[in-house]
Design a protein around this motif. Sequence first.
Motif, PDB file in Angstrom:
ATOM      1  N   TYR A  68     -31.976 -23.120   9.436  1.00 23.64           N
ATOM      2  CA  TYR A  68     -30.638 -22.892   9.979  1.00 23.64           C
ATOM      3  C   TYR A  68     -30.305 -21.410   9.892  1.00 23.64           C
ATOM      4  O   TYR A  68     -30.656 -20.753   8.910  1.00 23.64           O
ATOM      5  CB  TYR A  68     -29.588 -23.691   9.200  1.00 23.64           C
ATOM      6  CG  TYR A  68     -29.774 -25.179   9.330  1.00 23.64           C
ATOM      7  CD1 TYR A  68     -29.286 -25.864  10.440  1.00 23.64           C
ATOM      8  CD2 TYR A  68     -30.442 -25.897   8.356  1.00 23.64           C
ATOM      9  CE1 TYR A  68     -29.465 -27.226  10.567  1.00 23.64           C
ATOM     10  CE2 TYR A  68     -30.625 -27.267   8.480  1.00 23.64           C
ATOM     11  CZ  TYR A  68     -30.135 -27.922   9.583  1.00 23.64           C
ATOM     12  OH  TYR A  68     -30.318 -29.277   9.713  1.00 23.64           O
ATOM     13  N   ARG A  90     -27.139 -18.328  10.747  1.00 22.52           N
ATOM     14  CA  ARG A  90     -25.729 -18.056  10.997  1.00 22.52           C
ATOM     15  C   ARG A  90     -25.607 -16.582  11.355  1.00 22.52           C
ATOM     16  O   ARG A  90     -26.233 -15.732  10.726  1.00 22.52           O
ATOM     17  CB  ARG A  90     -24.908 -18.366   9.756  1.00 22.52           C
ATOM     18  CG  ARG A  90     -23.426 -18.112   9.946  1.00 22.52           C
ATOM     19  CD  ARG A  90     -22.655 -18.489   8.738  1.00 22.52           C
ATOM     20  NE  ARG A  90     -23.038 -17.601   7.646  1.00 22.52           N
ATOM     21  CZ  ARG A  90     -22.502 -17.617   6.444  1.00 22.52           C
ATOM     22  NH1 ARG A  90     -21.586 -18.504   6.163  1.00 22.52           N
ATOM     23  NH2 ARG A  90     -22.889 -16.781   5.523  1.00 22.52           N
ATOM     24  N   THR A 146     -18.278 -16.677  14.483  1.00 24.25           N
ATOM     25  CA  THR A 146     -19.434 -17.096  13.702  1.00 24.25           C
ATOM     26  C   THR A 146     -20.178 -18.168  14.491  1.00 24.25           C
ATOM     27  O   THR A 146     -19.575 -19.143  14.951  1.00 24.25           O
ATOM     28  CB  THR A 146     -19.011 -17.642  12.334  1.00 24.25           C
ATOM     29  OG1 THR A 146     -18.307 -16.611  11.638  1.00 24.25           O
ATOM     30  CG2 THR A 146     -20.218 -18.077  11.520  1.00 24.25           C
ATOM     31  N   TYR A 158     -23.826 -20.675  14.789  1.00 26.82           N
ATOM     32  CA  TYR A 158     -24.851 -21.335  13.990  1.00 26.82           C
ATOM     33  C   TYR A 158     -25.990 -21.775  14.903  1.00 26.82           C
ATOM     34  O   TYR A 158     -25.767 -22.110  16.060  1.00 26.82           O
ATOM     35  CB  TYR A 158     -24.277 -22.560  13.276  1.00 26.82           C
ATOM     36  CG  TYR A 158     -23.163 -22.209  12.323  1.00 26.82           C
ATOM     37  CD1 TYR A 158     -23.436 -21.879  11.005  1.00 26.82           C
ATOM     38  CD2 TYR A 158     -21.836 -22.182  12.748  1.00 26.82           C
ATOM     39  CE1 TYR A 158     -22.424 -21.546  10.128  1.00 26.82           C
ATOM     40  CE2 TYR A 158     -20.811 -21.848  11.881  1.00 26.82           C
ATOM     41  CZ  TYR A 158     -21.112 -21.528  10.569  1.00 26.82           C
ATOM     42  OH  TYR A 158     -20.106 -21.191   9.704  1.00 26.82           O
ATOM     43  N   CYS A 194     -30.184 -23.732  14.880  1.00 25.63           N
ATOM     44  CA  CYS A 194     -31.182 -24.524  14.166  1.00 25.63           C
ATOM     45  C   CYS A 194     -32.496 -24.400  14.911  1.00 25.63           C
ATOM     46  O   CYS A 194     -32.526 -24.470  16.142  1.00 25.63           O
ATOM     47  CB  CYS A 194     -30.734 -25.986  14.111  1.00 25.63           C
ATOM     48  SG  CYS A 194     -31.921 -27.084  13.326  1.00 25.63           S
TER      49      CYS A 194
END
Length: 134
Positions: A81, A83, A91, A93, A95
């Motif tokens: 993961y 960020r 922000t 994110y 994966c």
Amino acid sequence: MKNTVILAGFVGSTPEARSTQNGASITSLSLATTRSFRDGEGKRQTETEWHRVTCFNGVGKSVAEHVSKGALVMVTGRIHYTRWTDQSGQTRYGCEIIAEQVDFLTRGKASAEPEAEPNAEQAPASTGKRRRAA
């Protein structure tokens, strides 16, 4: 504790290979997995999920050399993961799967040429063997 994921699916586009300034090779690909299920009314449904897969060094070189769009592969690796903050200050994110091993479940592009017919003295080519990028 263990972070392990195993995915078997079809490659969505030709893998993209690049090198870092330090000489490490990185190959990225998209992998589609599909699951079937029955909805509340009993009708059969399918759901496809797309996974970002990153392969480093030897695994990445093998994938770049032997895998093309549509190939069936099995990826063993770990979930990673990330960020970050985008240009607007939001922000974000992400994966991805960091591949530790890729098994080629269909023929790669390097061996896609038709094989010569075996003669009576040669044993027939084996089927069902998997090639592994390690």
